[in-house]
Design a protein around this motif. Sequence first.
Motif, PDB file in Angstrom:
ATOM      1  N   SER A   8       0.818  -1.221   0.000  1.00  0.00           N
ATOM      2  CA  SER A   8       0.000   0.000   0.000  1.00  0.00           C
ATOM      3  C   SER A   8       0.844   1.259   0.000  1.00  0.00           C
ATOM      4  CB  SER A   8      -0.931  -0.013   1.226  1.00  0.00           C
ATOM      5  OG  SER A   8      -1.813  -1.112   1.193  1.00  0.00           O
ATOM      6  N   VAL A   9       2.087   1.143  -0.435  1.00  0.00           N
ATOM      7  CA  VAL A   9       3.019   2.261  -0.310  1.00  0.00           C
ATOM      8  C   VAL A   9       2.568   3.496  -1.092  1.00  0.00           C
ATOM      9  CG1 VAL A   9       4.493   1.464  -2.200  1.00  0.00           C
ATOM     10  CG2 VAL A   9       5.468   2.865  -0.390  1.00  0.00           C
ATOM     11  N   TYR A  55      -2.437   5.486   3.639  1.00  0.00           N
ATOM     12  CA  TYR A  55      -1.447   4.818   4.488  1.00  0.00           C
ATOM     13  C   TYR A  55      -0.204   5.683   4.647  1.00  0.00           C
ATOM     14  CZ  TYR A  55      -4.159   0.514   4.010  1.00  0.00           C
ATOM     15  OH  TYR A  55      -5.161  -0.431   4.051  1.00  0.00           O
ATOM     16  N   LYS A  56       0.454   5.481   5.759  1.00  0.00           N
ATOM     17  CA  LYS A  56       1.777   6.067   6.001  1.00  0.00           C
ATOM     18  C   LYS A  56       2.767   4.904   6.022  1.00  0.00           C
ATOM     19  CE  LYS A  56       4.429   8.925   9.313  1.00  0.00           C
ATOM     20  NZ  LYS A  56       4.829   9.997   8.367  1.00  0.00           N
ATOM     21  N   THR A  57       3.888   5.039   5.305  1.00  0.00           N
ATOM     22  CA  THR A  57       4.803   3.921   5.109  1.00  0.00           C
ATOM     23  C   THR A  57       6.153   4.178   5.751  1.00  0.00           C
ATOM     24  OG1 THR A  57       3.723   3.225   3.058  1.00  0.00           O
ATOM     25  CG2 THR A  57       5.999   2.523   3.375  1.00  0.00           C
ATOM     26  N   SER A  81       3.347  -0.343   5.829  1.00  0.00           N
ATOM     27  CA  SER A  81       2.322   0.683   5.649  1.00  0.00           C
ATOM     28  C   SER A  81       1.235   0.527   6.716  1.00  0.00           C
ATOM     29  CB  SER A  81       1.701   0.581   4.253  1.00  0.00           C
ATOM     30  OG  SER A  81       2.676   0.779   3.248  1.00  0.00           O
ATOM     31  N   ARG A 133      -2.455   2.088   8.124  1.00  0.00           N
ATOM     32  CA  ARG A 133      -3.604   2.886   7.683  1.00  0.00           C
ATOM     33  C   ARG A 133      -3.821   4.060   8.625  1.00  0.00           C
ATOM     34  NH1 ARG A 133      -7.331   2.435   3.889  1.00  0.00           N
ATOM     35  NH2 ARG A 133      -9.350   3.425   4.184  1.00  0.00           N
TER      36      ARG A 133
END
Length: 378
Positions: free
Chosen positions: A163-164, A169-171, A301, A303
């Motif tokens: 989900s990058v 999302y934050k990765t 990642s 959410r």
Amino acid sequence: MSQSTSAAATAAETCSSPDPSDMQTPQPTAVDIRRVHADPDNWYPVAWSHELARGKTIGTRYAGQPIALVRPMEGSVFALEDRCAHRQVPLSLGKVEGEAVQCCYHGWAYGRSGRCIDVPYLGKGKLPNGVRTYPCREAAGLIFIFPGAPEKAESVPFPILGSVEDPAYKTRRFGRQVACHYSFMHENLMDMNHQFMHMKQMGKMKPRFLGGKDEPRLVEARYTFARTSGKQPWGEAIIFGEKRDNSERYAHRDVMTIRTEYPYQTLRIASEGEPPVMDLWIVYVPQDKDELTCRVFGLLSIRRPKLRFALDMAWPFLIAFTERIFREDRDIVELEQAAWNAQGGDRNQEVFPVINSLRRLLLRCGIQPDQPKTDAAA
């Protein structure tokens, strides 16, 4: 994972289809899994994008192959064998000029095709042969090469990197070198019974195995968990976006799905009908010729909650939490490798059917000791 169908089709010609009943019947393998080399006919990251500045070159490697990555001032990154054809000096020590790299010794210059395009003291009609070049791609902050047969690069699917790229999302990008064969890493992540080792970080967790998949190119395992003692760590609370106690309300509520889709691994945590709260993509890239060390490249990642900036504020706590977990995993797999080194081979008595299925996957899709590599990958 949407890539699985195409990846399995690609692998079907070379990877024999397993019997689905094998997942319930542990079967030790005759070949030492720690001597099986990774299949080079796949896309592997060999560096992070931030490691290679414009107009610079760096040295990296895949399974003992030295590789020079070159980023011109304009244009895309390219990858060459990290040896000048003249005196074998590393090209990664050279100077980038235009879309070429000059060896630091005598100034021989090589373009992105690997062809020698200039020797300062020779005429243009007398140029020698060049060096090997590798198909190269850059995505999600990673620089990938295709170390196998170059003509296969276009037909082998490029990995879907979790989900990058999803703004929901934050990765976190993480990884380092680990002193073990890549198979130890696959086994460690796939077998959630090792949560016993993380008790200090996580509390006492009771995993429940829900089943999985065993296909030509992938093995999958699904788990739920219940915390039977200890408190929820802050890092886990950040992942789920809420503080949880040890009551039945939270027991076995979320499903963790772990998949080895050769040669990559993924881990997702989600409640039924909901998008994953955590989506991990990870790969273990062999470093030395014997492939007893690997470099980890991971994309973790998380959410974002409704208060989107809450995750940004909590991010340092999540990094600290995940670093402690990864450190425990790294230490234990390096101990496993040390035991293999001391015993001269694999003496593991594996009883978990999922791991036996995983081992067979790594065997049938890897390069076994008596199996010659292609000229391009040798």
